[in-house]
Enzyme design. Structure first.
Site, PDB file in Angstrom:
ATOM      1  N   CYS A 114       2.971  -2.772   7.043  1.00 19.11           N
ATOM      2  CA  CYS A 114       1.661  -3.072   7.615  1.00 19.11           C
ATOM      3  C   CYS A 114       0.752  -1.875   7.375  1.00 19.11           C
ATOM      4  O   CYS A 114       1.109  -0.755   7.761  1.00 19.11           O
ATOM      5  CB  CYS A 114       1.798  -3.344   9.109  1.00 19.11           C
ATOM      6  N   GLU A 149      -1.167   0.137  -6.708  1.00 19.38           N
ATOM      7  CA  GLU A 149      -1.734  -1.212  -6.620  1.00 19.38           C
ATOM      8  C   GLU A 149      -1.875  -1.670  -5.162  1.00 19.38           C
ATOM      9  O   GLU A 149      -1.339  -2.698  -4.745  1.00 19.38           O
ATOM     10  CB  GLU A 149      -0.882  -2.198  -7.410  1.00 19.38           C
ATOM     11  N   GLU A 305      -2.071   1.164 -16.450  1.00 19.91           N
ATOM     12  CA  GLU A 305      -0.966   0.283 -16.819  1.00 19.91           C
ATOM     13  C   GLU A 305      -1.487  -0.895 -17.623  1.00 19.91           C
ATOM     14  O   GLU A 305      -2.514  -1.486 -17.295  1.00 19.91           O
ATOM     15  CB  GLU A 305      -0.261  -0.305 -15.583  1.00 19.91           C
TER      16      GLU A 305
END
Length: 669
Positions: A114, A149, A305
């Site tokens: 979380c 990410e 990436e």
């Protein structure tokens, strides 16, 4: 960007902990063979670096970084906090995320935390500090890489911890009367008498309050940013001279407001993966790259990436064709990246991404992929003088993430009226015209641009409205798409008719939205084809360029066709020294291209010379210095090009033709 010598960065995500130590020396030798100069290390290494709480084991990473440093290979060193290890989740089960239905998401993949969890943040900051203190001054360290990410899998958590954090966030934004006013809580008896009554927008019997949900999305993006900032503070304290980044997913991931994130990295970096089932995937790549450049404020950025060939997560993971990796990589460089990095160095033998391609594939170095990797490394080595140059663009596309979130919620006039598809469609039209566009936020500086496009800007506050009006009056050309300017920043409808905030500058007043049936189209008086959407209203001060026509529409199947016959569909309003165009329908691709051809010509925007179908042309230039024309041929035939200069990739004068599937980088005479 950041400079450790004039180089284009080349390399990828390196995960040595997945391999026995006797492989490492070969890894580094192969990196030198391919021309690798930067690798990302440690992204998913938390369990290896901290196998139990407070016990850090850096020995294996010391050996890896020492080997890389000895061979002149720099490291983008991750703080390893992207995915907590099993011991953490077992010790702090309350830190696991909860979805909108109240289901707990369990460990077993990645990002199982979380973002509001104080236990997660504390553990992440402790690890980041330990890493920074241990590797400060290390000769391999080029850059810090925080997280990975962010929000890719858990962009919003609905647990009680998140609920409390959401209430705190709201208290800083509103007082209680202000909250009720902003959210329009008199509707459906939702007025709050205490902040403690406010919950995350969990699953409800019917439509959620749209402003409530919009603010929760803003909060969720801000909470992920707070995780990033907590680690950033430590890294700035311990290693103030080392640049910091995290990898965005600009242009493909729509859950985070990257405009708010971009000021908090030293290097804007992004990840991009092609959709194998998209025949225009190279245009989607250009879209993502242009969005990333916008986040960098026009400065160079870094492709952190992409893939050498197939990925592992699509329904059908089709490999890239020979030469496609080279075109993809150099297309990113053309649009502002100062390098090309991949996920990952060696294709994994185990784990969820074992079928994801690598720079060294499962087949090893006797393979097509490896040979193409080495060729690309040599290409980037020839482009060192391009490093630091900027892309030139006369057109800006305005959009923001909250506007996309708001428009794509349930409860709008048409489920087909998605924002992201229309933004991509307008960008795609410019791509086919050979015109490069920047992306800017609604509050951004519009003065450098001859032409500003608003394909689908549903939310538009007073500040942005005033800026657009000033831009047009000062001589700029504005083009707004259907369903733009309808609501303010709290998703409250601007009263008085559509397009709300833009009525004055566009010189039109629309009364009703009239969506088309699924798959329906409408013909305009100029022969254009509209789709998805129509509007009923009138021109006030605007000139009507094209109107709706009833044509041979079936009055039973489409009773609105005759009502709308002659109603303005495309208008142009002269205002001050500029002009503002409005499209009250969504044009199909050929019609949009024709219209933008006319508008760009009127605005003085010129395509790159010699643009033809399938030939991507983008120019980078050093201020006051040389310019470089990137020509990338995505077609099956050789493409002629009117350009003169030295092709940096061959070292020879450009011959006037780009071969099928080929690339030229022309240092212009």
């Amino acid at each position: 960007m950041f400079v450790y010598g004039d180089i284009m960065y080349f390399g990828g995500d390196y995960n040595p902990e997945q391999w026995s130590e006797d492989v490492w020396a070969d890894d580094v030798a192969r990196m030198r063979e391919a021309g690798v100069n930067l690798v990302t290390v440690g992204v998913f290494s938390w369990a290896s670096l901290e196998p139990e709480e407070g016990s850090y084991r850096f020995g294996w990473l010391d050996r890896v970084l020492g080997l890389l440093a000895d061979n002149g290979i720099g490291v983008d060193l991750a703080t390893a906090t992207a995915s907590p290890p099993p011991w953490f989740s077992a010790s702090h089960p309350e830190s696991l995320p909860v979805d909108a239905d109240g289901a707990r998401l369990w460990p077993g993949s990645r990002q199982a935390y979380c973002p509001s969890s104080p236990h997660y943040r504390a553990a992440a900051v402790r690890l980041a500090r330990a890493m920074a203190e241990h590797y400060a001054g290390h000769p391999a360290l080029r850059m810090w890489h925080i997280g990975n990410e962010y929000g890719c899998h858990v962009s919003r958590c609905y647990c009680d911890t998140s609920a409390a954090a959401f209430r705190d966030w709201l208290r800083k934004r509103y007082d209680l009367p202000g909250l009720n006013e902003a959210w329009g809580t008199r509707f459906w008896s939702q007025e709050y008498t205490s902040f403690e009554e406010v919950l995350p927008p969990r699953r409800t019997p019917s439509f959620l309050n749209p402003a409530h949900d919009l603010d929760f999305r803003r909060f969720s993006s801000a909470e992920l940013l707070a995780c990033h900032l907590a680690e950033l503070e430590v890294l700035r304290e311990v290693t103030p001279d080392v640049p910091v980044t995290t990898n965005f997913m600009a242009g493909v991931h729509w859950e985070i407001d990257y405009w708010q994130w971009a000021p908090h990295v030293d290097v804007v970096a992004t990840d991009h993966y092609l959709r194998a089932d998209d025949p225009d995937s190279h245009i989607d790549l250009a879209f993502a790259a242009d969005v990333t450049r916008g986040l960098a404020g026009g400065a160079p950025w870094l492709l952190m990436e992409h893939s050498t060939s197939a990925v592992n997560w699509q329904p059908r993971n089709i490999p890239k064709t020979p030469g496609q990796m080279r075109r993809n990589s150099l297309a990113h460089v053309a649009r502002g990246s100062d390098g090309a990095l991949f996920f990952q160095w060696r294709a994994s033998l185990a784990g969820a991404e074992r079928h994801h391609s690598g720079m060294i594939p499962h087949a090893g170095t006797d393979s097509r992929i490896w040979r193409e990797v080495c060729e690309l490394g040599a290409d980037l080595g020839r482009l060192t003088e391009v490093e630091g140059s900027r892309v030139t663009a006369d057109v800006a596309i305005v959009f923001d993430w909250p506007g996309v979130w708001a428009q794509e919620r349930p409860g709008h006039p048409s489920v087909d009226m998605t924002a992201r598809d229309e933004i991509a469609a307008w960008h795609r039209a410019l791509w086919r015209l050979g015109i490069t566009a920047d992306f800017v936020p609604p509050h951004g500086d519009l003065t450098p641009y001859r032409l500003v496009l608003l394909p689908a800007q549903y939310l538009l506050g007073e500040t942005a409205r005033s800026a657009l009006l000033s831009y047009v009056e000062a001589g700029g050309t504005l083009v707004a798409g259907a369903y733009s300017g309808v609501a303010d920043d709290n998703d409250r409808i601007w009263p008085g008719g559509y397009p709300g905030a833009l009525r004055e500058v566009l010189g039109v007043r629309m009364e009703e939205f009239v969506p088309l049936a699924e798959g329906g189209t409408v013909t305009l008086s100029d022969g254009s084809t509209g789709r998805i959407w129509r509007e009923h209203g009138r021109a006030v001060t605007a000139e009507v360029i094209a109107s709706y026509t009833a044509g041979d529409a079936d009055p039973v199947a489409d009773p609105w066709a005759r009502v709308l016959d002659g109603v303005p569909a495309i208008t142009r309003n002269a205002r001050g020294g500029g002009a503002a165009w409005y499209l009250s329908t969504r044009l199909d691709d050929p019609s949009l291209i024709r219209l933008l051809t006319r508008i760009t010509g009127e605005a003085g925007v010129r395509p790159a010379p010699g643009a033809v179908t399938g030939l991507e042309l983008v120019r980078r230039a050093h201020p006051g210095g040389p310019s470089y024309l990137f020509a990338i041929n995505h077609g099956a035939d050789a493409a002629p090009l009117e350009a003169a200069g030295l092709d940096l990739l061959t070292g020879e004068p450009f011959p006037g033709t780009v071969p099928a599937g080929g690339v030229a980088v022309i240092k212009e005479s």
